[in-house]
Structure formats: structure tokens, C-alpha cells
Design a protein around this motif. Sequence first.
Motif, PDB file in Angstrom:
ATOM      1  N   PHE A   1       0.808  -1.214   0.000  1.00  0.00           N
ATOM      2  CA  PHE A   1       0.000   0.000   0.000  1.00  0.00           C
ATOM      3  C   PHE A   1       0.847   1.272   0.000  1.00  0.00           C
ATOM      4  O   PHE A   1       0.318   2.358  -0.233  1.00  0.00           O
ATOM      5  N   VAL A   2       2.148   1.156   0.252  1.00  0.00           N
ATOM      6  CA  VAL A   2       3.045   2.312   0.159  1.00  0.00           C
ATOM      7  C   VAL A   2       4.405   1.884  -0.380  1.00  0.00           C
ATOM      8  O   VAL A   2       5.038   0.987   0.171  1.00  0.00           O
ATOM      9  N   TRP A   3       4.799   2.524  -1.476  1.00  0.00           N
ATOM     10  CA  TRP A   3       6.179   2.470  -1.970  1.00  0.00           C
ATOM     11  C   TRP A   3       6.754   3.859  -1.709  1.00  0.00           C
ATOM     12  O   TRP A   3       6.639   4.752  -2.555  1.00  0.00           O
ATOM     13  N   LEU A   4       7.355   4.059  -0.558  1.00  0.00           N
ATOM     14  CA  LEU A   4       7.873   5.382  -0.220  1.00  0.00           C
ATOM     15  C   LEU A   4       9.158   5.635  -1.005  1.00  0.00           C
ATOM     16  O   LEU A   4      10.086   4.829  -0.983  1.00  0.00           O
ATOM     17  N   ASN A   5       9.199   6.769  -1.683  1.00  0.00           N
ATOM     18  CA  ASN A   5      10.360   7.133  -2.492  1.00  0.00           C
ATOM     19  C   ASN A   5      10.929   8.416  -1.900  1.00  0.00           C
ATOM     20  O   ASN A   5      10.314   9.475  -1.975  1.00  0.00           O
ATOM     21  N   GLY A   6      12.098   8.314  -1.283  1.00  0.00           N
ATOM     22  CA  GLY A   6      12.693   9.476  -0.637  1.00  0.00           C
ATOM     23  C   GLY A   6      14.194   9.320  -0.514  1.00  0.00           C
ATOM     24  O   GLY A   6      14.795   8.429  -1.106  1.00  0.00           O
ATOM     25  N   ALA A   7      14.810  10.197   0.288  1.00  0.00           N
ATOM     26  CA  ALA A   7      16.245  10.187   0.591  1.00  0.00           C
ATOM     27  C   ALA A   7      17.104  10.775  -0.523  1.00  0.00           C
ATOM     28  O   ALA A   7      18.288  11.008  -0.327  1.00  0.00           O
ATOM     29  N   GLU A   8      16.543  11.005  -1.689  1.00  0.00           N
ATOM     30  CA  GLU A   8      17.224  11.680  -2.777  1.00  0.00           C
ATOM     31  C   GLU A   8      16.150  12.244  -3.702  1.00  0.00           C
ATOM     32  O   GLU A   8      14.971  11.907  -3.564  1.00  0.00           O
ATOM     33  N   PRO A   9      16.500  13.128  -4.636  1.00  0.00           N
ATOM     34  CA  PRO A   9      15.473  13.695  -5.514  1.00  0.00           C
ATOM     35  C   PRO A   9      14.656  12.624  -6.216  1.00  0.00           C
ATOM     36  O   PRO A   9      15.199  11.656  -6.759  1.00  0.00           O
ATOM     37  N   VAL A  10      13.338  12.785  -6.197  1.00  0.00           N
ATOM     38  CA  VAL A  10      12.429  11.840  -6.833  1.00  0.00           C
ATOM     39  C   VAL A  10      12.252  12.252  -8.292  1.00  0.00           C
ATOM     40  O   VAL A  10      11.821  13.364  -8.582  1.00  0.00           O
ATOM     41  N   ARG A  11      12.574  11.357  -9.209  1.00  0.00           N
ATOM     42  CA  ARG A  11      12.505  11.655 -10.633  1.00  0.00           C
ATOM     43  C   ARG A  11      11.180  11.169 -11.206  1.00  0.00           C
ATOM     44  O   ARG A  11      10.782  10.014 -11.005  1.00  0.00           O
ATOM     45  N   ALA A  12      10.507  12.064 -11.924  1.00  0.00           N
ATOM     46  CA  ALA A  12       9.218  11.719 -12.518  1.00  0.00           C
ATOM     47  C   ALA A  12       9.359  10.540 -13.473  1.00  0.00           C
ATOM     48  O   ALA A  12       8.482   9.664 -13.533  1.00  0.00           O
TER      49      ALA A  12
ATOM     50  N   GLU B   1      10.539  19.056 -14.675  1.00  0.00           N
ATOM     51  CA  GLU B   1       9.447  18.170 -14.283  1.00  0.00           C
ATOM     52  C   GLU B   1       9.673  17.719 -12.844  1.00  0.00           C
ATOM     53  O   GLU B   1      10.612  16.976 -12.556  1.00  0.00           O
ATOM     54  N   LEU B   2       8.836  18.181 -11.932  1.00  0.00           N
ATOM     55  CA  LEU B   2       9.012  17.894 -10.510  1.00  0.00           C
ATOM     56  C   LEU B   2       7.852  17.073  -9.971  1.00  0.00           C
ATOM     57  O   LEU B   2       6.701  17.234 -10.391  1.00  0.00           O
ATOM     58  N   VAL B   3       8.168  16.196  -9.012  1.00  0.00           N
ATOM     59  CA  VAL B   3       7.168  15.349  -8.363  1.00  0.00           C
ATOM     60  C   VAL B   3       6.807  15.960  -7.014  1.00  0.00           C
ATOM     61  O   VAL B   3       7.696  16.278  -6.215  1.00  0.00           O
ATOM     62  N   SER B   4       5.528  16.104  -6.754  1.00  0.00           N
ATOM     63  CA  SER B   4       5.075  16.675  -5.492  1.00  0.00           C
ATOM     64  C   SER B   4       5.418  15.757  -4.330  1.00  0.00           C
ATOM     65  O   SER B   4       5.241  14.537  -4.401  1.00  0.00           O
TER      66      SER B   4
ATOM     67  N   PRO C   1       0.234  11.540  -0.374  1.00  0.00           N
ATOM     68  CA  PRO C   1      -0.629  10.509   0.213  1.00  0.00           C
ATOM     69  C   PRO C   1      -0.819   9.319  -0.714  1.00  0.00           C
ATOM     70  O   PRO C   1      -0.773   9.465  -1.945  1.00  0.00           O
ATOM     71  N   PRO C   2      -1.052   8.121  -0.158  1.00  0.00           N
ATOM     72  CA  PRO C   2      -1.206   6.922  -0.985  1.00  0.00           C
ATOM     73  C   PRO C   2      -2.582   6.778  -1.622  1.00  0.00           C
ATOM     74  O   PRO C   2      -2.842   5.784  -2.291  1.00  0.00           O
ATOM     75  N   GLU C   3      -3.455   7.750  -1.429  1.00  0.00           N
ATOM     76  CA  GLU C   3      -4.809   7.639  -1.982  1.00  0.00           C
ATOM     77  C   GLU C   3      -4.909   8.137  -3.425  1.00  0.00           C
ATOM     78  O   GLU C   3      -5.983   8.109  -4.021  1.00  0.00           O
ATOM     79  N   ARG C   4      -3.803   8.612  -3.998  1.00  0.00           N
ATOM     80  CA  ARG C   4      -3.869   9.164  -5.348  1.00  0.00           C
ATOM     81  C   ARG C   4      -2.552   8.894  -6.065  1.00  0.00           C
ATOM     82  O   ARG C   4      -1.517   8.672  -5.429  1.00  0.00           O
ATOM     83  N   PRO C   5      -2.566   8.917  -7.386  1.00  0.00           N
ATOM     84  CA  PRO C   5      -1.302   8.769  -8.120  1.00  0.00           C
ATOM     85  C   PRO C   5      -0.384   9.965  -7.838  1.00  0.00           C
ATOM     86  O   PRO C   5      -0.851  11.053  -7.474  1.00  0.00           O
ATOM     87  N   PRO C   6       0.914   9.796  -8.017  1.00  0.00           N
ATOM     88  CA  PRO C   6       1.845  10.905  -7.783  1.00  0.00           C
ATOM     89  C   PRO C   6       1.510  12.117  -8.660  1.00  0.00           C
ATOM     90  O   PRO C   6       1.124  11.975  -9.822  1.00  0.00           O
ATOM     91  N   THR C   7       1.640  13.299  -8.075  1.00  0.00           N
ATOM     92  CA  THR C   7       1.391  14.540  -8.807  1.00  0.00           C
ATOM     93  C   THR C   7       2.695  15.028  -9.421  1.00  0.00           C
ATOM     94  O   THR C   7       3.668  15.281  -8.709  1.00  0.00           O
ATOM     95  N   VAL C   8       2.722  15.147 -10.738  1.00  0.00           N
ATOM     96  CA  VAL C   8       3.905  15.608 -11.463  1.00  0.00           C
ATOM     97  C   VAL C   8       3.539  16.908 -12.169  1.00  0.00           C
ATOM     98  O   VAL C   8       2.540  16.971 -12.892  1.00  0.00           O
TER      99      VAL C   8
END
Length: 601
Positions: free
Chosen positions: A309-320, A388-391, A357-364
Motif C-alpha cells: 500500500f506504500v512504496w515510499l520514495n525518498g532520501a534523494e530527488p524523486v525523478r518523474a 518536471e518535478l514530483v510533489s 498521500p497513498p490515496e492518489r497517483p503521484p502529482t507531477v
Amino acid sequence: MSVIVTVEAGRRRPVPAPAPAPAPVAVPLVGRLATWAHRRPADTAYTFVDFAADPEGVPRDLSWGELHRRATVLAGRLRRVAAQGDRVAVLAPSGPEYVVALFACWYAGTVAVPLFPPDLPRHGERLASSYVDCAPRCVVTTSAAADRVKEFIEARPGRPALILADDDGAAAEPFTRSAASRDDVAYLQYTSGSTRTPAGVVISYGNLAANVRQLWTAFAEGRGAVTAVNWLPLFHDMGLLATVAVPLLHGTRSVFFDPVAFLMRPERWLRLLSTAGTAYTAAPNFAYDYCVRRIAPAARAGFDLSRVFVWLNGAEPVRAGTVAAFADAFAGSGVDRSAICAAYGLAEATVFVAGDPPERPPTVTRFDRVALAAGTARVARDGAATSELVSCGRPVGQRVAIVDPDRRVRLPDGEVGEIWVYGANTARRYWRQPELTAEVFGAMLTGSGGLPIGPWMRTGDLGVVYEGELYITGRRRDLIIVAGRNHYPQDIEATAAAAAPQVADGHVVAFAVSHFGAPDGAVEKAVVVAERARSAPPGDHGPDEAARDVRAAVWAAHDLALHDVLLIEPGGLPRTSSGKLTRNLARERYLAGGFPTRPAR
């Protein structure tokens, strides 16, 4: 025995009853171990899957009762050589013993210093500086690592006691633990070294408890029984929180394994997630890209990732591009695009600040690159150069302000500034660095506009709030400023990676160096260092041609002339312990002439 069957079924073997006395007194969050040990002593708490012992993985389970018993025994031994408040360095490999050592430090009232054994490749200097800085009274390791650790200790100042965490035959030592307050120090989290010499962030029990609750609220509230599956090292801030601390809150299960095992075969991560039930995980951006590149399409059909239910992507810049590639590549395996959550955090905030939040697709969002470099976030029109930045969503349980660091005033939404953080999870100081502490943790707003005056924690990162959500644009110290124009290094890196097939995507760093000889003494010049792609297409398009393509692409896209371009062998760029590239160390190595290649002209 197949690790899939074992992990899926879980093992509950009988364990001795927890030692009735002395029971540690209430400690924020950490005291929950005694609670779970009393209520559910035989339930599995932590499972370490040992891929070094068997390529298929050998699970080593640690129940709540057994963990409490072993931590109590080890805490008694620690109190024989270390007083309350003394530092205890953990120089052990990843495994159940590491978890036992952390809880023993907390039970004994000592300050844990999560580090790593001396044989971790390319991180000897970081270990040495962190070890000397914390000046431990005691070192905890394992029997397998004891000889290397002893040799390391003997080559450094001081003579701390050396204790083995896996010496289960040791007799329990009676000790009395005084009550711990939220302000008492739980551990020193040494930074990864990606931006400066490792500094020990002083994390209190209150910081730890607050950030765990913030993480749970942001991603797992109402989920019930869940399982954490992670491979990040336990001395890493995200690894420690996601693997060790978050499961304490509600007594949930944690499965973990060694980072080297992931790098050797990334499918192990997804296989464990496939059999863990309702699960969450966390990793840096490069790990998701790594899975796309290294796991063949035919192998993906064997995973069932529908309950992650969560693939947390962090610790470095998140690339779209990485987010999209991972979602597309593993859609057939059940990956829910909404479960991919970009997050922002840092050790000075314990770890977590904000998350999508995990309730929606990533906002780019595609921002106008020129406007963003000038300090304004504006959606790009057709044909304009874009960033192109990921929220990273919104902060949870804490305040975030975008600040003009010179005037120390909060900027309105849509303007780029330094990210400041205020909350119960933010640390208050670095270990034995008063000047750096004042700079980072003592920031005060001038005219708060309804926000607390301070003290705020300065992150050193640049960001913008756009339509109520946080976007990370870069680090202040990483900005490349040439001829008065700002350039974000990640934009240049993306352009360079796409310029030539010989350049490995995601394995490029761009940075500025001072170039002397100009009339005013020195100017900033831009440099790109890229790793060669392992599977470049055949042909006679060599490094010189690739460098020319990079120069041309960067000039066309950014109106920036590169001072130098280096194409080096795969694996040649410096990385932090969590695997992310570090521009700062790459700059230092470049200036020292440390890259094993000549410039590609």
C-alpha cells in the motif's frame, strides 16, 4: 527451504518467558517493547532474511519476548561499563543482533550511535570520523565482525569496552533504569556525508516518538496489521525508522535484509513484498530505477505486489521518469500507481517531513525552467523548457515554511526559497558542534505571518509550495550559478543523460567549480561527470563524441557552456551509504584529480 513459504507463513517458535525483573520504566515509544513482550511474547517482531547464508534466504526470527529478554540482558552488561548518557557505538552488520543492540542501549539509558562494521566498502573515512566524533564508552558488535572491529578500535584514540550482542550465554546483570523524559537523547544519527563531513544529529526520545506517529498518520492510519519490508541499512535514518521504530507503535511485523543482497539481486525485495501480506516499504529513487533496469520482464510475472500500500520514495530527488517507469514496468505485477509516494525528509527532522498521500497517483508538474531558476514556480507553456518535478505532498504534524534566508521572511506560495521546518520531530542540536547548531537549528523568522517565530530548523534545501503542495527544487549549495544565472544540477544531469547512449541514465552529476584567471579573480564553471552505460549500443561513437553530444545538448537546453565533461567507468561516482550519488564528494574528487580518466574533449 524456500524463503517465500517461510516468510509468508511466519514462524512462532516457543521462547523463554521475558525476564520479570528488572523491567525498564516507561520510555516514549521505546517502552512499547515491554508492552508487546508481555502481551504477545511469542509473536514475531523482526525477521532478518539472511541471503549470505543461502542465496534463497534464511529467515532469522526475533519475537517480542525474545527481543525484550535479550535487550534486557545486554543492557545489564552495558551498564557495567557505561553510565547513563554515555555513547555506545553499534558497529555490527545488519541482522537481529543490531536490533537487540539498539534496544539494549535504550534500556540501559545510554546513547546509541548506529554505525556499521569497518569493512563497508568506500565508507571507511566516514566511519572513522563519526566514531572519533562520538567518542564511545563502549562498542557493540557481533562475533563474526569482532576481529575487524577490534582492529579498528585499536587504531583509534580511546579504549572503549567491546561487547558482543550475540553472546546469549552471558548472565543477566541487575540494573536500575531511571525514568527517561522526551528530551533525553536516544541516539546520534550521523548524516550520510552527501553535503558535509558527517555530523551527529542529536535525536531525543520525543523526536523519535513524534516522527513515528507522523509517518503512521501520513501513510498507514487505519490499516491495522501491516508488515514492513526493507533493505536499507539500519544506521541510515530512513532504515532505522521504517524497519525498527515504526513497527513499535502498534506491534506490527518487520522483515528486513542486507543492502548488498538487494544490489546483487533486486528481485529479492519484490519477492519478500509479494509474500508479506499488507505491506509497506521505503527506498531511494535509484532503487526503483534499479529494479526496472535489472529485473527482466519475464521475471516480473512471478510477483504479486497488489497488497503493497506504500512504496515510499525518498532520501534523494524523486525523478518523474523513474516513478512512471516503475509503475509501468510492474503494473502487471499488481503495483498500484497510487501507492507510489514521493516523500521529503532529512536526519535533522529525525527523517520524515512531508509525503504524497497513498490515496492518489503521484502529482507531477512541469514548471517553466527559466522562471523556476529565477525563483518563481509557473507551469510551463507548450514549447517552453521545463523542469518536471514530483510533489512531496504536505507536511504531517509539523510546519514547513519557504523562506528568504537573507531576509528571514516567509515567502508566498509560488516563490522558491529555503525550506525551514518546525515540529516536535526536529532535533535541536548537533553533537559537539555549537556553531553549526546555531546556524541550522536556531533560525528565527522576522515577521512570522501567523507562524511560530522559532527556533526553526534550516534544511539547506530549496523548495516551493505550489497549489498547497511541497516541491523540492534542489540544494542551495548545489546551485550552479554562471554569469548570474541559476541552474539546477538535476536539470543539467537529466539533459546530459539523454544526450548520448554511452551515458548511463541516473548516473550523472553536475556541479560548479571556481575557475581562476578571469579579470575579477574567479568565476563559477560547470562540470559534468557521467558513468558509462554498461550496455551502450555498438558502434564507434566513443567518449569524445559522447562528450561533444553532452556539451551540445546542455548548451541547447540551458544556454550553458560546460567547462569540462568526464565519462568514467560504471560505479566510479561516489555514493553515500544509502546508495545515492553525492555531488559534493564528486566535486572534491574532481578537484583532486581522482577520477580515473582523462577529460573527454
